[in-house]
Design a protein around this motif. Structure first.
Motif, PDB file in Angstrom:
ATOM      1  N   ARG A 242       0.832  -1.210   0.000  1.00  0.00           N
ATOM      2  CA  ARG A 242       0.000   0.000   0.000  1.00  0.00           C
ATOM      3  C   ARG A 242       0.861   1.253   0.000  1.00  0.00           C
ATOM      4  NH1 ARG A 242      -3.264  -1.785   5.058  1.00  0.00           N
ATOM      5  NH2 ARG A 242      -3.953  -3.816   4.332  1.00  0.00           N
ATOM      6  N   HIS A 243       1.943   1.232   0.816  1.00  0.00           N
ATOM      7  CA  HIS A 243       2.841   2.385   0.836  1.00  0.00           C
ATOM      8  C   HIS A 243       3.488   2.580  -0.524  1.00  0.00           C
ATOM      9  CE1 HIS A 243       2.559   3.538   4.987  1.00  0.00           C
ATOM     10  NE2 HIS A 243       2.850   2.321   5.418  1.00  0.00           N
ATOM     11  N   LYS A 244       3.833   1.474  -1.171  1.00  0.00           N
ATOM     12  CA  LYS A 244       4.454   1.542  -2.497  1.00  0.00           C
ATOM     13  C   LYS A 244       3.501   2.182  -3.501  1.00  0.00           C
ATOM     14  CE  LYS A 244       6.795  -1.467  -5.840  1.00  0.00           C
ATOM     15  NZ  LYS A 244       7.102  -2.877  -6.184  1.00  0.00           N
ATOM     16  N   ASN A 245       2.222   1.863  -3.362  1.00  0.00           N
ATOM     17  CA  ASN A 245       1.218   2.428  -4.274  1.00  0.00           C
ATOM     18  C   ASN A 245       0.840   3.865  -3.917  1.00  0.00           C
ATOM     19  OD1 ASN A 245       1.151  -0.021  -5.578  1.00  0.00           O
ATOM     20  ND2 ASN A 245      -0.629  -0.789  -4.466  1.00  0.00           N
ATOM     21  N   GLU A 246       1.366   4.361  -2.805  1.00  0.00           N
ATOM     22  CA  GLU A 246       1.134   5.733  -2.343  1.00  0.00           C
ATOM     23  C   GLU A 246      -0.357   6.052  -2.176  1.00  0.00           C
ATOM     24  OE1 GLU A 246       3.225   8.037  -5.287  1.00  0.00           O
ATOM     25  OE2 GLU A 246       5.073   7.994  -4.112  1.00  0.00           O
ATOM     26  N   VAL A 247      -1.117   5.064  -1.726  1.00  0.00           N
ATOM     27  CA  VAL A 247      -2.543   5.293  -1.469  1.00  0.00           C
ATOM     28  C   VAL A 247      -2.708   5.653   0.007  1.00  0.00           C
ATOM     29  CG1 VAL A 247      -4.849   4.273  -1.517  1.00  0.00           C
ATOM     30  CG2 VAL A 247      -3.156   3.615  -3.242  1.00  0.00           C
ATOM     31  N   PRO A 248      -3.321   6.810   0.313  1.00  0.00           N
ATOM     32  CA  PRO A 248      -3.488   7.194   1.725  1.00  0.00           C
ATOM     33  C   PRO A 248      -4.356   6.186   2.478  1.00  0.00           C
ATOM     34  CG  PRO A 248      -4.050   9.015   0.239  1.00  0.00           C
ATOM     35  CD  PRO A 248      -3.895   7.794  -0.600  1.00  0.00           C
ATOM     36  N   VAL A 249      -4.038   5.999   3.763  1.00  0.00           N
ATOM     37  CA  VAL A 249      -4.796   5.074   4.607  1.00  0.00           C
ATOM     38  C   VAL A 249      -5.541   5.870   5.676  1.00  0.00           C
ATOM     39  CG1 VAL A 249      -4.657   3.139   6.227  1.00  0.00           C
ATOM     40  CG2 VAL A 249      -3.159   3.187   4.227  1.00  0.00           C
TER      41      VAL A 249
ATOM     42  N   SER B 236     -11.211  -0.172  -0.359  1.00  0.00           N
ATOM     43  CA  SER B 236     -10.746   0.945  -1.175  1.00  0.00           C
ATOM     44  C   SER B 236     -11.933   1.842  -1.520  1.00  0.00           C
ATOM     45  CB  SER B 236     -10.098   0.401  -2.456  1.00  0.00           C
ATOM     46  OG  SER B 236      -9.674   1.474  -3.278  1.00  0.00           O
ATOM     47  N   ILE B 237     -11.799   3.130  -1.250  1.00  0.00           N
ATOM     48  CA  ILE B 237     -12.856   4.101  -1.565  1.00  0.00           C
ATOM     49  C   ILE B 237     -12.347   5.002  -2.688  1.00  0.00           C
ATOM     50  CG2 ILE B 237     -14.349   5.937  -0.679  1.00  0.00           C
ATOM     51  CD1 ILE B 237     -14.861   3.294   0.736  1.00  0.00           C
ATOM     52  N   GLU B 238     -12.995   4.936  -3.847  1.00  0.00           N
ATOM     53  CA  GLU B 238     -12.587   5.770  -4.980  1.00  0.00           C
ATOM     54  C   GLU B 238     -13.542   6.942  -5.100  1.00  0.00           C
ATOM     55  OE1 GLU B 238     -11.891   5.416  -9.782  1.00  0.00           O
ATOM     56  OE2 GLU B 238     -11.524   3.649  -8.536  1.00  0.00           O
ATOM     57  N   LEU B 239     -12.997   8.151  -4.935  1.00  0.00           N
ATOM     58  CA  LEU B 239     -13.790   9.373  -4.983  1.00  0.00           C
ATOM     59  C   LEU B 239     -13.763   9.950  -6.397  1.00  0.00           C
ATOM     60  CD1 LEU B 239     -12.428  11.036  -1.722  1.00  0.00           C
ATOM     61  CD2 LEU B 239     -14.450   9.584  -1.955  1.00  0.00           C
ATOM     62  N   PRO B 240     -14.711  10.823  -6.702  1.00  0.00           N
ATOM     63  CA  PRO B 240     -14.642  11.523  -7.986  1.00  0.00           C
ATOM     64  C   PRO B 240     -13.317  12.281  -8.095  1.00  0.00           C
ATOM     65  CG  PRO B 240     -16.767  11.882  -6.925  1.00  0.00           C
ATOM     66  CD  PRO B 240     -15.904  11.184  -5.929  1.00  0.00           C
ATOM     67  N   GLY B 241     -12.799  12.407  -9.311  1.00  0.00           N
ATOM     68  CA  GLY B 241     -11.534  13.116  -9.503  1.00  0.00           C
ATOM     69  C   GLY B 241     -10.326  12.227  -9.348  1.00  0.00           C
ATOM     70  N   ARG B 242     -10.518  10.898  -9.509  1.00  0.00           N
ATOM     71  CA  ARG B 242      -9.396   9.950  -9.462  1.00  0.00           C
ATOM     72  C   ARG B 242      -8.629   9.972  -8.146  1.00  0.00           C
ATOM     73  NH1 ARG B 242      -9.562   6.236 -13.652  1.00  0.00           N
ATOM     74  NH2 ARG B 242     -10.204   7.244 -15.568  1.00  0.00           N
ATOM     75  N   LYS B 243      -9.337  10.215  -7.088  1.00  0.00           N
ATOM     76  CA  LYS B 243      -8.692  10.187  -5.770  1.00  0.00           C
ATOM     77  C   LYS B 243      -9.188   8.956  -5.016  1.00  0.00           C
ATOM     78  CE  LYS B 243      -7.749  15.099  -5.031  1.00  0.00           C
ATOM     79  NZ  LYS B 243      -8.310  15.720  -6.227  1.00  0.00           N
ATOM     80  N   THR B 244      -8.240   8.175  -4.522  1.00  0.00           N
ATOM     81  CA  THR B 244      -8.576   6.921  -3.834  1.00  0.00           C
ATOM     82  C   THR B 244      -7.889   6.878  -2.476  1.00  0.00           C
ATOM     83  OG1 THR B 244      -8.761   5.762  -5.948  1.00  0.00           O
ATOM     84  CG2 THR B 244      -8.436   4.404  -3.990  1.00  0.00           C
ATOM     85  N   PHE B 245      -8.619   6.363  -1.478  1.00  0.00           N
ATOM     86  CA  PHE B 245      -7.963   6.095  -0.191  1.00  0.00           C
ATOM     87  C   PHE B 245      -8.443   4.749   0.326  1.00  0.00           C
ATOM     88  CE2 PHE B 245     -11.846   8.371   1.062  1.00  0.00           C
ATOM     89  CZ  PHE B 245     -12.308   7.646   2.151  1.00  0.00           C
ATOM     90  N   LEU B 246      -7.645   4.172   1.225  1.00  0.00           N
ATOM     91  CA  LEU B 246      -8.005   2.899   1.845  1.00  0.00           C
ATOM     92  C   LEU B 246      -8.632   3.178   3.205  1.00  0.00           C
ATOM     93  CD1 LEU B 246      -4.851   0.756   1.005  1.00  0.00           C
ATOM     94  CD2 LEU B 246      -7.096   0.619  -0.063  1.00  0.00           C
TER      95      LEU B 246
END
Length: 423
Positions: free
Chosen positions: A192-199, A245-255
């Motif tokens: 997850r850290h490698k993918n740089e997705v906020p938690v 995984s929650i994908e928001l409008p505007g290509r923003k994703t967080f876990l």
């Protein structure tokens, strides 16, 4: 055959300057109820200290024995963790089963644990609790095995046969097995850290609605995905860490991570055993502290949660507050303050306001820009279409013109491959 629900008397000592005593006794009732034990009566004593040999004074022990006989109670539940000698002496004096707050919580965890990791963690905690109490607990464990309603699954029936050495060997074997689970979780976290997705991690007292909030967020942004988690109105419904995984409008994703709920005087055996699970909290980018504002004791619940986070080393992580169950309070909602949102996960009101607050906290490294990508860098256009919020596209002689919002890190990484245009 129908199981007879055991009856109990709950017992506590109110020490000087203890302002939370009434609340802790009420919570003990709820814990007993969660363990399918009927609380028939309550006995309390004001004292400057706990009796080291019997917990209670001699007169109170006699009073407790009469109370248990009067209500036909088979169990005495004490509001503190008892020492091995206290358990032994109390059982001898009362000729009844004696358990404390710690073993009550351990039993609830044993009943609720569903995944392999949670079951291993609970059994380790149970065995570590039992190890110094073998002699004192021998009788009470026999009664538990006989169907008193306290389901010590996994670690229960065999305790009488296990000597100290075999218990220590069992703990070592379980911890080795747990290490495999921990290693797997650490690999997932590194990815997850490698993918740089906020938690983002949901924390809070047990039964404040963390799982319901997670389900509402999942259903809002991924309707019909079927990725909800168990949500029940009961203590410790969640013992397993769930990540969505929650994908928001505007290509923003967080876990989004759901965690085990906290409770006052959470046994240190459990905190230690569940540390690998709770490490999810310590590595989060943002905590959502979920509060049941309909509960009159919610301020105390918040204090317990903060203390537990501090014990885990997670007290410095940025936090926002989700003041849940506002539909039960009669106050207007949703309401947004600087660091909190008053909402109802059940009614799906205040969710968008909460997400706006989350976005403002975790997507701080994004920049707005307008760039020209040469035609021979077509792969870069594809990358931004997948990883950035592309708001406008036009084609010019020199290449593709993009107006977008992207990560500052991506901008720096590819800035030599495009031409920045004035906005």
């Amino acid at each position: 055959m129908e199981t007879v629900q055991p009856r109990a008397v709950i017992v506590g000592i109110q020490l000087q300057h203890d302002t939370n005593f009434a609340y802790s006794m009420e919570e003990l009732r709820n814990l007993a109820d969660a363990c399918d034990i009927e609380v028939a009566a309550e006995l309390s004593q004001k004292s400057s200290r706990v009796n080291p040999s019997h917990y209670l004074g001699t007169g109170k022990i006699q009073e407790l024995a009469l109370l248990m006989e009067q209500h036909e109670a088979t169990v005495a539940i004490f509001n503190d963790e008892l020492s091995p000698s206290q358990i032994r002496n109390l059982e001898a004096a009362l000729d009844r089963e004696v358990i404390d707050r710690t073993i009550l919580i351990l039993n609830i965890f044993a009943q609720r644990a569903k995944t392999k990791e949670a079951q291993l963690q609970v059994e380790v905690a149970q065995l570590q609790y039992m190890l110094p109490r073998l002699s004192g607990l021998r009788d009470s464990l026999g009664r538990q095995g006989g169907g008193s309603g306290l389901k010590n699954r996994g670690a229960g029936e065999t305790k009488l046969e296990l000597d100290r050495r075999r218990i220590e060997e069992r703990i070592s074997a379980l911890q080795l097995e747990l290490q495999v689970q921990v290693s797997r979780r650490q690999i997932q976290r590194k990815q997850r850290h490698k993918n740089e997705v906020p938690v983002v991690c949901l924390v809070g007292y047990t039964n404040t609605g963390k799982s319901s909030l997670m389900n509402t967020l999942v259903e809002t942004y991924h309707p019909g995905s079927g990725k909800g988690v168990l949500a029940k109105d009961m203590l410790f419904a969640t013992l397993e860490t769930s990540v969505r995984s929650i994908e928001l409008p505007g290509r923003k994703t967080f876990l989004l991570t759901d965690t085990v709920g906290f409770v006052s005087q959470l046994p240190h055996h459990l905190v230690k055993a569940f540390r690998s699970t709770l490490e999810e909290v310590t590595e989060a980018d943002l905590l959502i502290h979920v509060v049941d504002i309909a509960d009159p004791q919610h301020e105390q619940h918040m204090a317990v949660t903060r203390e537990t986070l501090k014990a885990l080393g997670a007290d410095n992580i940025p936090t926002v507050y989700a003041c849940n169950k506002a539909d039960l309070t009669g106050q207007p909602y949703p309401q947004v303050e600087e660091n909190s949102v008053t909402l109802s996960a059940l009614q799906n009101r205040g969710i968008k306001e909460l997400v706006t607050l989350i976005r403002s906290r975790i997507f701080t490294d994004y920049i707005q820009c307008e760039i020209l990508v040469p035609f021979d860098q077509g792969s870069l256009v594809s990358y931004f279409n997948e990883h950035a919020d592309v708001q406008a596209v036009s084609y010019e002689e020199q290449g593709t013109r993009l107006k977008l919002e992207c990560r500052a890190a991506d901008y720096e990484r590819f800035k030599d491959d495009f031409i920045e245009l004035p906005q």
